[in-house]
Design a protein around this motif. Structure first.
Motif, PDB file in Angstrom:
ATOM      1  N   ASP A 144       0.905  -1.001  -0.040  1.00 45.45           N
ATOM      2  CA  ASP A 144      -0.229  -0.284  -0.040  1.00 45.45           C
ATOM      3  C   ASP A 144       0.759   1.047  -0.027  1.00 45.45           C
ATOM      4  N   LEU A 145       1.287   1.846  -1.350  1.00 42.88           N
ATOM      5  CA  LEU A 145       1.980   3.276  -1.464  1.00 42.88           C
ATOM      6  C   LEU A 145       1.159   4.625  -0.870  1.00 42.88           C
ATOM      7  N   PHE A 146       1.155   4.976   0.326  1.00 41.43           N
ATOM      8  CA  PHE A 146      -0.018   5.769   0.367  1.00 41.43           C
ATOM      9  C   PHE A 146      -0.986   6.335   0.265  1.00 41.43           C
ATOM     10  N   GLY A 147      -1.778   4.792   0.516  1.00 42.10           N
ATOM     11  CA  GLY A 147      -3.620   5.043   0.170  1.00 42.10           C
ATOM     12  C   GLY A 147      -3.206   3.873  -1.494  1.00 42.10           C
ATOM     13  N   PHE A 148      -2.765   3.624  -2.693  1.00 36.08           N
ATOM     14  CA  PHE A 148      -2.541   3.519  -3.522  1.00 36.08           C
ATOM     15  C   PHE A 148      -2.526   1.925  -3.246  1.00 36.08           C
ATOM     16  N   VAL A 149      -3.409   0.946  -3.156  1.00 38.71           N
ATOM     17  CA  VAL A 149      -3.200  -0.504  -3.105  1.00 38.71           C
ATOM     18  C   VAL A 149      -2.186  -1.140  -4.087  1.00 38.71           C
ATOM     19  N   LEU A 150      -1.714  -1.200  -4.548  1.00 41.35           N
ATOM     20  CA  LEU A 150      -0.891  -2.648  -5.588  1.00 41.35           C
ATOM     21  C   LEU A 150      -1.748  -3.717  -5.736  1.00 41.35           C
ATOM     22  N   ASP A 151      -2.536  -3.414  -5.499  1.00 47.46           N
ATOM     23  CA  ASP A 151      -3.222  -4.908  -5.635  1.00 47.46           C
ATOM     24  C   ASP A 151      -3.476  -6.017  -7.464  1.00 47.46           C
ATOM     25  N   ARG A 152      -3.357  -5.239  -8.280  1.00 43.81           N
ATOM     26  CA  ARG A 152      -2.886  -5.955  -9.051  1.00 43.81           C
ATOM     27  C   ARG A 152      -0.539  -6.206  -9.762  1.00 43.81           C
ATOM     28  N   PRO A 153      -1.712  -7.288 -11.085  1.00 44.95           N
ATOM     29  CA  PRO A 153      -0.038  -7.575 -11.124  1.00 44.95           C
ATOM     30  C   PRO A 153      -0.053  -6.290 -12.245  1.00 44.95           C
ATOM     31  N   SER A 154      -0.300  -5.427 -12.992  1.00 44.80           N
ATOM     32  CA  SER A 154      -0.341  -4.382 -13.430  1.00 44.80           C
ATOM     33  C   SER A 154       0.564  -3.267 -12.816  1.00 44.80           C
ATOM     34  N   ARG A 155      -0.082  -3.053 -11.561  1.00 44.35           N
ATOM     35  CA  ARG A 155      -0.294  -1.747 -10.239  1.00 44.35           C
ATOM     36  C   ARG A 155       1.895  -2.322  -9.931  1.00 44.35           C
ATOM     37  N   TYR A 156       1.299  -3.389  -9.403  1.00 43.85           N
ATOM     38  CA  TYR A 156       2.323  -4.433  -8.756  1.00 43.85           C
ATOM     39  C   TYR A 156       4.125  -4.142  -9.415  1.00 43.85           C
ATOM     40  N   TYR A 157       3.547  -4.905 -10.672  1.00 40.40           N
ATOM     41  CA  TYR A 157       5.091  -4.760 -11.539  1.00 40.40           C
ATOM     42  C   TYR A 157       5.383  -3.314 -11.870  1.00 40.40           C
ATOM     43  N   PHE A 158       4.864  -1.950 -11.378  1.00 42.05           N
ATOM     44  CA  PHE A 158       5.910  -0.997 -11.223  1.00 42.05           C
ATOM     45  C   PHE A 158       6.926  -0.926 -10.206  1.00 42.05           C
ATOM     46  N   PHE A 159       6.360  -1.333  -8.813  1.00 50.18           N
ATOM     47  CA  PHE A 159       6.992  -1.495  -7.579  1.00 50.18           C
ATOM     48  C   PHE A 159       9.029  -2.215  -8.000  1.00 50.18           C
ATOM     49  N   VAL A 160       8.037  -3.642  -7.987  1.00 55.00           N
ATOM     50  CA  VAL A 160       8.866  -4.309  -8.261  1.00 55.00           C
ATOM     51  C   VAL A 160       9.935  -3.988  -9.349  1.00 55.00           C
ATOM     52  N   TRP A 161       9.164  -3.560 -10.335  1.00 57.00           N
ATOM     53  CA  TRP A 161      10.788  -3.102 -11.077  1.00 57.00           C
ATOM     54  C   TRP A 161      11.159  -1.792 -11.461  1.00 57.00           C
ATOM     55  N   ILE A 162      11.089  -1.252 -10.437  1.00 54.20           N
ATOM     56  CA  ILE A 162      11.725  -0.077  -9.886  1.00 54.20           C
ATOM     57  C   ILE A 162      12.877  -0.762  -8.854  1.00 54.20           C
ATOM     58  N   VAL A 163      12.156  -1.148  -7.986  1.00 61.75           N
ATOM     59  CA  VAL A 163      13.353  -1.847  -7.060  1.00 61.75           C
ATOM     60  C   VAL A 163      14.009  -2.216  -8.084  1.00 61.75           C
ATOM     61  N   ALA A 164      13.761  -3.234  -8.729  1.00 58.16           N
ATOM     62  CA  ALA A 164      14.857  -3.954  -9.885  1.00 58.16           C
ATOM     63  C   ALA A 164      15.734  -2.728 -10.317  1.00 58.16           C
ATOM     64  N   PHE A 165      15.124  -2.133 -11.097  1.00 51.66           N
ATOM     65  CA  PHE A 165      15.849  -0.986 -11.464  1.00 51.66           C
ATOM     66  C   PHE A 165      17.062  -0.790 -10.266  1.00 51.66           C
ATOM     67  N   THR A 166      16.763  -0.269  -9.449  1.00 53.90           N
ATOM     68  CA  THR A 166      17.872   0.187  -8.174  1.00 53.90           C
ATOM     69  C   THR A 166      18.680  -0.649  -7.985  1.00 53.90           C
ATOM     70  N   CYS A 167      18.454  -1.624  -8.221  1.00 50.70           N
ATOM     71  CA  CYS A 167      19.316  -3.057  -7.370  1.00 50.70           C
ATOM     72  C   CYS A 167      20.705  -3.217  -8.886  1.00 50.70           C
ATOM     73  N   MET A 168      20.277  -2.849 -10.090  1.00 49.95           N
ATOM     74  CA  MET A 168      20.505  -3.335 -11.045  1.00 49.95           C
ATOM     75  C   MET A 168      21.278  -1.834 -11.508  1.00 49.95           C
ATOM     76  N   ALA A 169      21.277  -0.279 -10.871  1.00 45.86           N
ATOM     77  CA  ALA A 169      22.383   0.716 -10.561  1.00 45.86           C
ATOM     78  C   ALA A 169      23.533   0.275  -9.046  1.00 45.86           C
ATOM     79  N   VAL A 170      23.103  -0.095  -8.730  1.00 46.26           N
ATOM     80  CA  VAL A 170      23.860  -0.232  -7.070  1.00 46.26           C
ATOM     81  C   VAL A 170      24.632  -1.752  -7.631  1.00 46.26           C
ATOM     82  N   ALA A 171      24.421  -2.674  -8.729  1.00 51.74           N
ATOM     83  CA  ALA A 171      25.899  -3.619  -8.979  1.00 51.74           C
ATOM     84  C   ALA A 171      26.284  -2.933  -9.567  1.00 51.74           C
ATOM     85  N   HIS A 172      25.588  -1.956 -10.883  1.00 49.69           N
ATOM     86  CA  HIS A 172      26.183  -1.954 -11.784  1.00 49.69           C
ATOM     87  C   HIS A 172      27.396  -1.124 -11.952  1.00 49.69           C
TER      88      HIS A 172
END
Lengths: 317, 295, 381
Positions: A144-172
């Motif tokens: 739940d991001l400040f009231g916006f609930v990530l209850d659908r794959p299409s929403r959760y997708y963005f959150f997960v991939w942003i975390v993934a991109f961040t990790c990729m940047a750290v790895a890079h």
């Protein structure tokens, strides 16, 4: 330079639009791809840059998942607590266990990580008062991001991939930095690295801890996606799947990890349409990839690129 | 904890240990000869056992012939894998990780194939020496288990003699330690590598055939045996088949003693912790070889 | 004529032509109209294949049977079966595909508890009724009032074991159980032991996929029990128990009851009593029709998982008929939540455990010389 920027922008646009144009179960698989990318990144760092085979990633994945499950369901804490607790426990464990076992080399170390994974899996099963055992812990709330609930794959997708991109940047960063240089020198010739007074042990422990962190993050994300965690998801089999990701994709490249994660997530799904024979086909596909594409998927892509690119003077490839 | 229980634990530990040792020796032999970690070593056991089962029950062969058939199947599959895949990849100078991925892929394929073609049943084989048991102080060991231990020890000694006394064995060792040097003395390095895989397949199949009368063989057995065999092999130093035997028996005994000494609930935790401790304290493996650093 | 009209005509012609070659199940003759789609997820590959393959057989047989008897109010039922490869993540993906892609009105399965709970999150959130081939699992499942279970909860399995112990007057029990399924049943068994006046003199655990449990079996023998409980999904503990010369009666939980395990037990498949539901060699009167039909179709004897799947398909068909095919999830769920007399057992899906199977539904089989026989013992309530 501009054409490269255009490619990146195009890729980002496609990435952003994807969940809205694909059926829900594909969006679901793309979320899993993101989660596996994060876990695979850690393994890739250890494998590609340190030459270490880590078969314990399912342990940290499990710790992250159970922390999120326990904190939200049993303790009623906000989701961020689960992420933080999982990360802290995983990194601490990686540091404590890493210090002694990272002295080992080669297949001894691989076996030690395998043993660690087996111990953790056994404890997940045995301490069912904490983990729920095979019955597991269910009802993990969606994020739940400040009231916006990530209850659908299409929403959760963005959150997960942003975390993934961040990790990729750290790895890079890690790979491109002096630390990365030292890691690769250590992998290729440890005597030379030692002669340059590089503290091998500290470096390897550092990367092992980062790998554990990524594993834990992936696990917490997984818990919120599936809303349910149980011991069967954290066995040695899972660690083997995580190991496949960088090896298939090409361990030294970060886009390779994404390619490997896509392979491991989508191929079984595609093959399952062919009936009970799909498990056999997946095994054969793995064999095919490794025999025909020895540098992994990204290696093959790189060779394809070089073959298709017109010869231009003044350009380095 | 009575003496009877300790003795029972020793019986069970040594029996299991020899099974792990047979798988580990095959893994060790393959690594020694080709530097490939064979993640499908346990599947050789399944292939050997299943072939024997089919020859015995479906084709009606006599038991000794069926066993020979099963062992041969393991050897042939080993040869096939080397010729079809390993040789090609070695020619392309593939990395160790690639070979590991190859054997993992093959293991998955084989295990799924057994399920698909043969089904999910478990299959048993007749025990050697009949169903009889030996009872010592209330501890029980089957005659078949005694045969298994004897054959396992025999195989270990034979293997050691093979590598150190026969021309073929010495050539195989030479080809793996120094391929270029070996080639200059007229050793066909590629063929040596094939023989290595044949040997590994044979040992794996033998292990599978011997263990099946005790525990039924099914499509899930391969992975478990591979993991235990890998532990046995690494404990023994990875290139020393005799070490794998010692490693296997050590692992088997640690497991069963942990069950009676601590609790069956924590058997895996204890066994694997002891494993890690042994590795940290003995970095050359239990039988230590100078310069052997595990790869 | 425009190109698109030609294409459409061609498409219709093709469909008509193809349907002439459609598999004549003997049923399409009596049913007509748009098939009612019901999704199913089973573990046809992987470690759970021992459950999933019989369940799939039961489902397909039920589909044929339902359609042969006129379908659901004249419309045929179509059960779309997917394989989750014994992996809860895959089960989740398949559930998403079935619900949102194929638009099924209900979901049957999965075979494993982990998959059931994972899939349950989706069916519950989207109000799709589900009938799982598992006993009720973690606490969260009690809130899912549209997720029925056609196999008994582990508490009931534990009770069934203890009832038999009481029957043979065994007061000291030794237990050999696995780390997964076994742990779950033990958690229920321990508190019940006192109520049944039974002392657990030895409780030994082995890991899933263990290749040897001899030492644990020896520890159980050393405690000198009156009877031994084995709670596992593998034949190995049974062999080891006989190998260490345990002569006491063995009572096994339903998870061990399948022909594959019996074959793998070899000579150890003797003097083992199992509280289960379907003994194909000697079925109860109300089970006979199903057993005969299964034998005829598959040339094999069915047991519990085939029957459970058969029941589930019939239950959902009945519920759909009652509520109407286009009634929507909530109405369908209401139609589901009631009693049903199945082949496997008598259910009551309005019960708290979403199963409602009474102890009296258990049939106690006994393995004698590798063959299942039905004992006359039943729990009277």
């Amino acid at each position: 330079m501009t054409s490269r920027l255009l490619w990146i922008v195009a890729a980002l646009v496609i990435w952003a639009a994807l969940p809205f144009f694909v059926p829900r179960n594909i969006a679901d698989l793309l979320v899993f791809t993101g989660i596996y990318t994060i876990a695979g990144l850690g393994i890739g760092l250890l494998l590609g840059h340190c030459g270490i085979v880590n078969l314990a990633q399912a342990t940290f994945y499990g710790l992250g998942a159970y922390s999120s499950a326990y904190c939200t369901v049993m303790l009623g804490l906000p989701s961020i607590a689960g992420f933080v607790v999982g990360a802290v426990i995983s990194m601490a464990l990686a540091y404590l266990i890493g210090r002694p076992i990272l002295r080992l080399t080669g297949y001894f170390l691989a076996l030690a990580t395998l043993a660690l994974g087996a111990i953790a899996s056994a404890l997940f099963f045995e301490w069912d008062w904490l983990t729920g055992g095979t019955l597991g812990i269910g009802g993990i709330p969606k994020l739940d991001l400040f009231g916006f609930v990530l209850d659908r794959p299409s929403r959760y997708y963005f959150f997960v991939w942003i975390v993934a991109f961040t990790c990729m940047a750290v790895a890079h960063n890690l790979v491109g930095s002096r630390t990365g240089l030292m890691l690769r020198s250590m992998r290729d010739s440890s005597t030379a690295a030692a002669s340059l007074s590089v503290d091998l042990q500290a470096l390897r422990t550092q990367v092992f801890v980062v790998c554990a962190l990524f594993g834990s993050l992936a696990g917490s994300l997984f818990a919120h996606h599936a809303s349910f965690v149980s011991t069967q998801s954290f066995t040695v089999d899972r660690s083997i799947s995580f190991l496949l990701i960088p090896v298939i994709g090409g361990a030294t490249s970060i886009p390779g990890i994404v390619a490997g994660a896509l392979f491991v997530t989508f191929l079984p799904e595609l093959l399952s349409k062919l009936g009970d024979i799909h498990q056999i086909l997946f095994g054969l596909a793995l064999v095919g990839v490794v025999v025909l594409l020895p540098d992994g998927l990204m290696g093959a892509y790189g060779r394809l690129q070089r073959r298709l690119a017109p010869r231009r003077s003044g350009h380095d490839h | 904890m009575t003496l009877s229980l300790v003795l029972q634990a020793v019986f069970a530990g040594v029996t299991n240990g020899i099974v792990y040792a047979l798988v580990g020796m095959g893994l060790s032999a393959i690594f020694k000869g080709s530097r490939v970690i064979n993640a499908m070593q346990g599947e050789f056991a399944v292939i050997g056992a299943m072939t024997t089962v089919l020859l015995l029950t479906k084709s009606g062969w006599p038991y000794p012939a069926a066993i020979a058939g099963g062992a041969l199947a393991g050897a042939l599959v080993g040869a096939f894998i080397e010729i079809a895949f390993v040789r090609y990849m070695a020619g392309k100078k593939a990395s160790e990780d690639s070979f590991l991925l190859l054997t993992i892929g093959l293991a998955l394929t084989l295990s799924a194939s057994v399920l698909f073609f043969i089904g999910r049943d478990g299959h048993l084989l007749p025990p050697i020496g009949g169903e009889g048991v030996l009872i010592v102080l209330d501890a029980v060991i089957q005659f078949h288990a005694l045969w298994l231990i004897a054959i396992g020890i025999g195989a270990t000694l034979l293997l050691r003699a093979f590598f150190h006394r026969t021309t073929l064995g010495l050539s195989m060792m030479a080809a793996s330690i120094d391929p270029d040097g070996a080639a200059t003395t007229g050793i066909n390095v590629a063929r040596m590598r094939t023989f290595t895989f044949v040997l590994g397949g044979l040992l794996g199949a033998l292990g599978g055939i011997l263990v099946t009368p005790l525990i039924a063989v099914d499509y899930t057995l391969g992975l478990n045996l591979t993991l235990k065999g890998f532990a046995a092999a690494v404990l023994g130093g990875l290139t020393n088949p005799l070490g794998a035997a010692v490693g296997g028996v050590t692992l088997g005994l640690v497991e069963s003693l942990a069950i009676i000494g601590i609790s069956s609930s924590y058997k895996d935790v204890v066994a694997f912790t002891v494993l890690i401790v042994i590795m940290i304290l003995m970095p050359q493996g239990i039988l230590g070889r100078a310069g052997r650093r595990g790869g | 004529m425009s190109l698109s009209s030609i294409a459409k005509l061609a498409g219709v012609a093709a469909l008509v032509g193809l349907s002439a070659f459609a598999r004549p199940s003997g049923a399409l003759a009596q049913t007509s109209g748009e098939p009612i789609k019901v999704g199913a997820i089973v573990s046809a590959t992987g470690a759970g294949a021992g459950l999933g393959i019989p369940e799939r057989n039961g489902l397909l047989l039920a589909e044929k049977d339902i359609n042969a008897k006129g379908g659901i109010k004249g419309r045929p039922i179509k059960i779309i079966v997917e394989d989750d490869a014994s992996n809860p993540d895959t089960a989740l993906s398949k559930a998403n595909d079935l619900i949102f892609g194929q638009k099924v009105v209900a979901l049957l399965g999965p075979s494993l508890t982990a998959s059931t709970v994972a899939v349950g999150g989706v069916t519950h959130a989207n109000k799709i009724p589900q009938i799982a081939f598992t006993g009720i699992g973690p606490a969260v499942e009690r809130e899912r009032k549209c997720l029925a279970h056609v196999l008994p909860p582990q508490r009931l399995n534990a009770q069934a074991l203890l009832e038999y112990a009481k029957n043979i007057k065994a007061t000291k029990i030794g237990v050999l159980h696995d780390a997964g399924y076994g742990n779950v049943v033990m958690a229920e068994l321990r508190p019940l032991a006192d109520k049944y006046g039974v002392k657990l003199v030895a409780v030994e655990k082995f890991e899933i996929g263990a290749t040897d449990t001899t030492t644990q079996a020896a520890k159980v023998k050393a405690a000198q029990p009156d009877a031994v409980f084995i709670i596992a999904t593998s034949a190995t503990p049974f062999r080891n128990v006989k190998q260490v010369q345990i002569t006491q009666p063995v009572v096994a939980a339903i998870g061990s009851s399948s022909y594959e395990y019996v074959n793998a037990m070899g000579s150890a498949a003797d003097n083992i009593t199992i509280p289960e539901f379907v003994v194909g060699e000697d079925p109860l009167p109300h089970q006979k029709a199903f057993v005969d039909l299964y034998k005829q179709t598959y040339n094999a004897t069915p047991k519990n998982y085939e029957a459970a799947a058969w029941d589930a398909a019939h239950i959902i068909a009945q519920a759909i008929a009652k509520a109407g095919p286009d009634a929507g999830g909530e109405k369908l769920c209401e139609a589901l939540r009631g009693p049903y007399s199945g082949v496997l057992a008598n259910y009551d899906f309005s019960a708290d455990d979403m199963t409602g199977i009474p102890l009296s539904s258990f049939v106690y089989s006994k393995l004698v010389g590798g063959k299942y026989t039905r004992t006359p013992f039943r729990v009277t309530q």
